[in-house]
Motif scaffolding. Structure first.
Motif, PDB file in Angstrom:
ATOM      1  N   MET A  37       3.631   4.536  -5.137  1.00  0.00           N
ATOM      2  CA  MET A  37       5.108   4.834  -6.037  1.00  0.00           C
ATOM      3  C   MET A  37       4.781   6.003  -6.903  1.00  0.00           C
ATOM      4  N   VAL A  38       3.625   5.795  -7.634  1.00  0.00           N
ATOM      5  CA  VAL A  38       3.398   6.748  -8.769  1.00  0.00           C
ATOM      6  C   VAL A  38       2.601   7.883  -8.579  1.00  0.00           C
ATOM      7  N   GLY A  39       2.178   7.799  -7.191  1.00  0.00           N
ATOM      8  CA  GLY A  39       1.306   8.909  -7.036  1.00  0.00           C
ATOM      9  C   GLY A  39      -0.164   8.785  -7.170  1.00  0.00           C
ATOM     10  N   LYS A  40      -0.633   7.582  -7.353  1.00  0.00           N
ATOM     11  CA  LYS A  40      -2.336   7.586  -7.720  1.00  0.00           C
ATOM     12  C   LYS A  40      -2.821   7.280  -6.400  1.00  0.00           C
ATOM     13  N   ASN A  41      -4.134   7.840  -6.441  1.00  0.00           N
ATOM     14  CA  ASN A  41      -4.840   7.989  -5.167  1.00  0.00           C
ATOM     15  C   ASN A  41      -5.867   6.951  -5.145  1.00  0.00           C
ATOM     16  N   GLU A  42      -6.294   6.227  -6.202  1.00  0.00           N
ATOM     17  CA  GLU A  42      -7.334   5.159  -6.343  1.00  0.00           C
ATOM     18  C   GLU A  42      -6.917   4.125  -7.175  1.00  0.00           C
ATOM     19  N   ILE A  43      -7.216   2.744  -6.815  1.00  0.00           N
ATOM     20  CA  ILE A  43      -6.962   1.743  -7.686  1.00  0.00           C
ATOM     21  C   ILE A  43      -8.275   0.902  -7.569  1.00  0.00           C
ATOM     22  N   LEU A  44      -8.234   0.147  -8.894  1.00  0.00           N
ATOM     23  CA  LEU A  44      -9.663  -1.008  -8.962  1.00  0.00           C
ATOM     24  C   LEU A  44      -8.870  -2.473  -8.828  1.00  0.00           C
ATOM     25  N   VAL A  45      -9.363  -3.276  -8.252  1.00  0.00           N
ATOM     26  CA  VAL A  45      -9.000  -4.635  -8.338  1.00  0.00           C
ATOM     27  C   VAL A  45     -10.340  -5.415  -8.015  1.00  0.00           C
ATOM     28  N   PRO A  46     -10.146  -6.788  -8.834  1.00  0.00           N
ATOM     29  CA  PRO A  46     -11.121  -7.843  -8.840  1.00  0.00           C
ATOM     30  C   PRO A  46     -11.385  -8.003  -7.230  1.00  0.00           C
ATOM     31  N   THR A  47     -12.708  -8.114  -6.837  1.00  0.00           N
ATOM     32  CA  THR A  47     -12.898  -8.343  -5.495  1.00  0.00           C
ATOM     33  C   THR A  47     -12.950  -9.790  -5.001  1.00  0.00           C
ATOM     34  N   SER A  48     -13.080  -9.919  -3.905  1.00  0.00           N
ATOM     35  CA  SER A  48     -12.960 -11.296  -3.087  1.00  0.00           C
ATOM     36  C   SER A  48     -13.174 -10.899  -1.588  1.00  0.00           C
ATOM     37  N   LYS A  49     -13.706 -11.941  -0.827  1.00  0.00           N
ATOM     38  CA  LYS A  49     -14.014 -11.695   0.536  1.00  0.00           C
ATOM     39  C   LYS A  49     -12.743 -11.359   1.229  1.00  0.00           C
ATOM     40  N   LEU A  50     -11.560 -12.084   0.950  1.00  0.00           N
ATOM     41  CA  LEU A  50     -10.281 -11.695   1.521  1.00  0.00           C
ATOM     42  C   LEU A  50      -9.850 -10.687   1.420  1.00  0.00           C
ATOM     43  N   LYS A  51      -9.915 -10.044   0.353  1.00  0.00           N
ATOM     44  CA  LYS A  51      -9.354  -8.635  -0.257  1.00  0.00           C
ATOM     45  C   LYS A  51     -10.275  -7.657   0.661  1.00  0.00           C
ATOM     46  N   VAL A  52     -11.600  -7.795   0.500  1.00  0.00           N
ATOM     47  CA  VAL A  52     -12.502  -6.864   1.403  1.00  0.00           C
ATOM     48  C   VAL A  52     -11.797  -6.951   2.887  1.00  0.00           C
ATOM     49  N   GLN A  53     -11.750  -8.020   3.072  1.00  0.00           N
ATOM     50  CA  GLN A  53     -11.146  -7.911   4.673  1.00  0.00           C
ATOM     51  C   GLN A  53      -9.953  -7.274   4.995  1.00  0.00           C
ATOM     52  N   VAL A  54      -9.309  -7.554   4.106  1.00  0.00           N
ATOM     53  CA  VAL A  54      -7.832  -6.923   4.144  1.00  0.00           C
ATOM     54  C   VAL A  54      -7.713  -5.325   4.152  1.00  0.00           C
ATOM     55  N   LEU A  86     -13.255  -3.893  -6.615  1.00  0.00           N
ATOM     56  CA  LEU A  86     -13.022  -3.300  -5.154  1.00  0.00           C
ATOM     57  C   LEU A  86     -12.306  -1.783  -5.675  1.00  0.00           C
ATOM     58  N   LYS A  87     -12.838  -0.797  -5.331  1.00  0.00           N
ATOM     59  CA  LYS A  87     -12.441   0.383  -5.520  1.00  0.00           C
ATOM     60  C   LYS A  87     -11.789   1.063  -4.263  1.00  0.00           C
ATOM     61  N   VAL A  88     -10.375   1.180  -4.100  1.00  0.00           N
ATOM     62  CA  VAL A  88      -9.580   1.366  -3.198  1.00  0.00           C
ATOM     63  C   VAL A  88      -9.180   2.900  -3.332  1.00  0.00           C
ATOM     64  N   THR A  89      -9.627   3.746  -2.055  1.00  0.00           N
ATOM     65  CA  THR A  89      -9.108   5.130  -2.036  1.00  0.00           C
ATOM     66  C   THR A  89      -7.765   5.282  -1.332  1.00  0.00           C
ATOM     67  N   ILE A  90      -6.575   5.285  -1.700  1.00  0.00           N
ATOM     68  CA  ILE A  90      -5.748   5.133  -0.935  1.00  0.00           C
ATOM     69  C   ILE A  90      -5.341   6.539  -0.130  1.00  0.00           C
ATOM     70  N   ASN A  91      -5.575   7.477  -0.850  1.00  0.00           N
ATOM     71  CA  ASN A  91      -5.515   8.844  -0.074  1.00  0.00           C
ATOM     72  C   ASN A  91      -6.410   9.915  -0.793  1.00  0.00           C
ATOM     73  N   GLU A  92      -6.557  10.934  -0.213  1.00  0.00           N
ATOM     74  CA  GLU A  92      -7.249  12.143  -0.996  1.00  0.00           C
ATOM     75  C   GLU A  92      -6.401  12.666  -1.941  1.00  0.00           C
ATOM     76  N   PRO A  93      -6.861  13.493  -3.010  1.00  0.00           N
ATOM     77  CA  PRO A  93      -5.971  13.923  -4.219  1.00  0.00           C
ATOM     78  C   PRO A  93      -5.224  15.049  -3.560  1.00  0.00           C
ATOM     79  N   GLY A  94      -3.910  15.352  -3.732  1.00  0.00           N
ATOM     80  CA  GLY A  94      -3.050  16.278  -3.198  1.00  0.00           C
ATOM     81  C   GLY A  94      -2.517  15.902  -1.947  1.00  0.00           C
TER      82      GLY A  94
END
Length: 133
Positions: A21-38, A62-70
């Motif tokens: 919603m705010v246009g970020k392309n990366e997020i950081l979340v605490p990791t777990s096996k279930l999150k990695v599988q999702v 867990l560093k998730v890249t949602i989309n490339e910048p731009g």
């Protein structure tokens, strides 16, 4: 960043939804096996660009890249279906189709997490975790 969450999956998809919603392309979340599988299922189906597990103490990140910048994110809507207070289960033949097949559901089956299409193909039912399109 809090290490405790009542519902890990709800926290993950809320962070993804807010970042989109705010246009970020990366997020950081605490990791777990279930999150990695999702995240693996989302990446395999093209909804996110990539991810990386960064080891750490007491827990990795867990560093998730949602989309490339731009670029525009491929996720229009992501929501949790089964909640801790109300679990939603479905047989293989009754798994929902999201947006006439343009979206997907992630199902927790006896063979692990998979999309609704894969679960139908393998004749597996289970708990419907996430709806995304």
């Amino acid at each position: 960043m809090s290490l405790q969450s009542t519902d890990q999956i709800a926290d993950l998809i809320t962070r993804i939804r807010n970042a989109v919603m705010v246009g970020k392309n990366e997020i950081l979340v605490p990791t777990s096996k279930l999150k990695v599988q999702v995240i693996e299922v989302l990446a395999k189906n093209g909804y996110i660009t990539g991810f990386e597990v960064i080891e750490g103490k007491p827990r990795g990140v867990l560093k998730v890249t949602i989309n490339e910048p731009g670029m525009i994110a491929k996720i229009n809507e992501i929501s949790k279906v089964s909640k801790p207070g109300r679990r939603v289960y479905s047989a293989a033949e009754d798994l929902p189709v999201v947006k006439s097949g343009r979206g997907m559901v992630i199902v927790s089956t006896s063979k692990g997490l998979m999309t609704g299409r894969e679960a139908k193909k393998n004749h597996l039912g289970g708990e419907i975790l996430i709806r995304v399109w």
